[in-house]
Motif scaffolding. Structure first.
Motif, short mmCIF file in Angstrom:
data_model
loop_
_atom_site.label_atom_id
_atom_site.label_comp_id
_atom_site.label_asym_id
_atom_site.label_seq_id
_atom_site.Cartn_x
_atom_site.Cartn_y
_atom_site.Cartn_z
N TYR A 222 0.82 -1.22 0.00
CA TYR A 222 0.00 0.00 0.00
C TYR A 222 0.85 1.26 0.00
O TYR A 222 0.42 2.31 -0.49
CB TYR A 222 -0.97 -0.01 1.19
N LEU A 266 -8.66 -5.44 0.11
CA LEU A 266 -9.04 -4.05 -0.09
C LEU A 266 -8.43 -3.10 0.95
O LEU A 266 -8.58 -1.89 0.83
CB LEU A 266 -10.57 -3.92 -0.04
N ASP A 287 -7.78 0.42 -0.46
CA ASP A 287 -7.92 0.62 -1.89
C ASP A 287 -8.77 1.89 -2.06
O ASP A 287 -9.80 2.03 -1.42
CB ASP A 287 -8.64 -0.59 -2.50
#
Length: 371
Positions: A222, A266, A287
């Motif tokens: 991320y 996610l 996300d």
């Protein structure tokens, strides 16, 4: 005449005593645990071969001030450069009123050590003023704390009980009242004072507990979405996580990944919680297309584990998704950044840099444990 030099291991007991006096308002001798942790944090931390911290000596050669520093590399896509970065976590000067320039001198000394960036996550109003004297920038969107109340009466009882301990005995009654109210709420109803027990959008994702190794892998994944981000090796990141989870004053550490039932990840989050108290979020990633749903999932996950409220530090890329969630924002301390070259500042000012949490200060044990 005062003098500034690099921290030596022999200084640690004196620094611990100063920490005890200034931050804990206590004249008691510092614990062996505090001394040992300061040694770990500022002398032998992973990947840091030379102590970067500073001590201020008075005219008699005694330690009268301290600047705690950890360092790592930041990678910035705009310049395609790796930037040597100092994270300033503890700034203290004994008898500050009679030595108002002590903090400035410590910071100016650090400026001369060749760092490209200097960052803090916990600048008080006094510390922020010192940073501004050095032409540092205060980052508003990184400097807010957010709060979502889940069980209102229990939340108020927690606050009251921290001030007057006998009031904590009311907690079981407050919990029953709050849970009855939450059960009666419509599943899609959101109020400033509570969240519903049956919250459909918050239960659509699958949450899975993960270990530090998997959390570190997902963190690095991320982090790639930020144009300016820490460039840690595995040892540095895992050492931060090792410290981050050891906060018994905040409760159990929950490291969780969330995704669809088909297995698509996610987001992930890390928070601490002692059931019946407020959950404290250290890290939260999502996300971009699932940010709103991930925030609901985080709040509901904490609620399911007994949180009376949940709080964390803002990230600019999540602010829009937080609107409409009945989340309150307040300012407790500031995130500041100083750059050797002002051309390096835009990603930070524009909210495109990964800051706070593991890339800040609240991961270390000084910000929870009464060591």
């Amino acid at each position: 005449m005062t003098e500034i030099r690099s921290l030596a291991e022999a200084d640690i007991p004196v620094v611990a005593k100063l920490f005890q006096k200034i931050f804990r308002k206590s004249d008691k001798e510092p614990s062996a645990e505090l001394i040992a942790y300061l040694q770990r944090l500022y002398i032998r931390f992973a990947g840091e071969t030379v102590p970067a911290s500073k001590v201020l000596l008075d005219k008699n050669g005694n330690v009268s001030g301290f600047l705690g520093v950890n360092y790592f590399d930041y990678f910035c896509e705009a310049t395609n450069k790796t930037l040597r970065t100092a994270i300033v976590s503890t700034l203290m000067v004994e008898d500050h009123q009679h030595n108002p320039l002590g903090g400035v001198k410590l910071m100016r000394s650090l400026q001369k050590d060749g760092y490209d960036l200097m960052i803090t996550e916990t600048a008080s109003e006094v510390a922020a003023a010192i940073w501004k004297k050095l032409d540092a920038v205060q980052l508003t969107n990184y400097s807010l704390d957010w709060l979502r109340i889940i069980r209102p009466l229990s939340f108020m009882t927690e606050i009251a009980g921290s001030k007057l301990k006998p009031l904590a005995m009311l907690q079981p009654f407050a919990r029953k009242f709050d849970d009855r109210k939450r059960n009666a709420m419509h599943g899609k109803s959101l109020r400033w004072s509570a969240t519903p027990s049956d919250w459909p959008t918050a239960q659509q994702l699958t949450c899975t507990d993960i270990d530090a190794t998997e959390f570190a892998e997902l963190y690095q994944h991320y982090a790639q979405s930020f144009s300016c981000r820490p460039q840690w090796n595995t040892e540095q990141l895992l050492n931060r996580l090792e410290d981050a989870v050891q906060k018994p004053e905040y409760g159990k550490a929950y490291m969780v990944k969330a995704g669809t039932k088909s297995g698509k990840n996610l987001g992930l989050f890390l928070y601490h919680l002692e059931s019946g108290k407020t959950a404290r979020v250290l890290e939260f990633f999502s996300d971009p297309k699932a940010a709103s749903q991930m925030i609901d999932t985080l709040i509901h996950h904490a609620a399911s584990n007994g949180a009376v409220a949940i709080r964390g530090r803002t990230q600019p890329d999540l602010m829009e998704a937080m609107l409409g969630k009945r989340i309150a924002f307040t300012h407790l301390c500031s995130t500041m950044v100083w750059a050797q070259d002002p051309a390096l500042l835009p990603p930070f000012v524009e909210g495109k840099a990964l800051l706070n949490g593991l890339a800040g200060e609240f991961w270390n044990r000084l910000y929870a444990n009464p060591l």
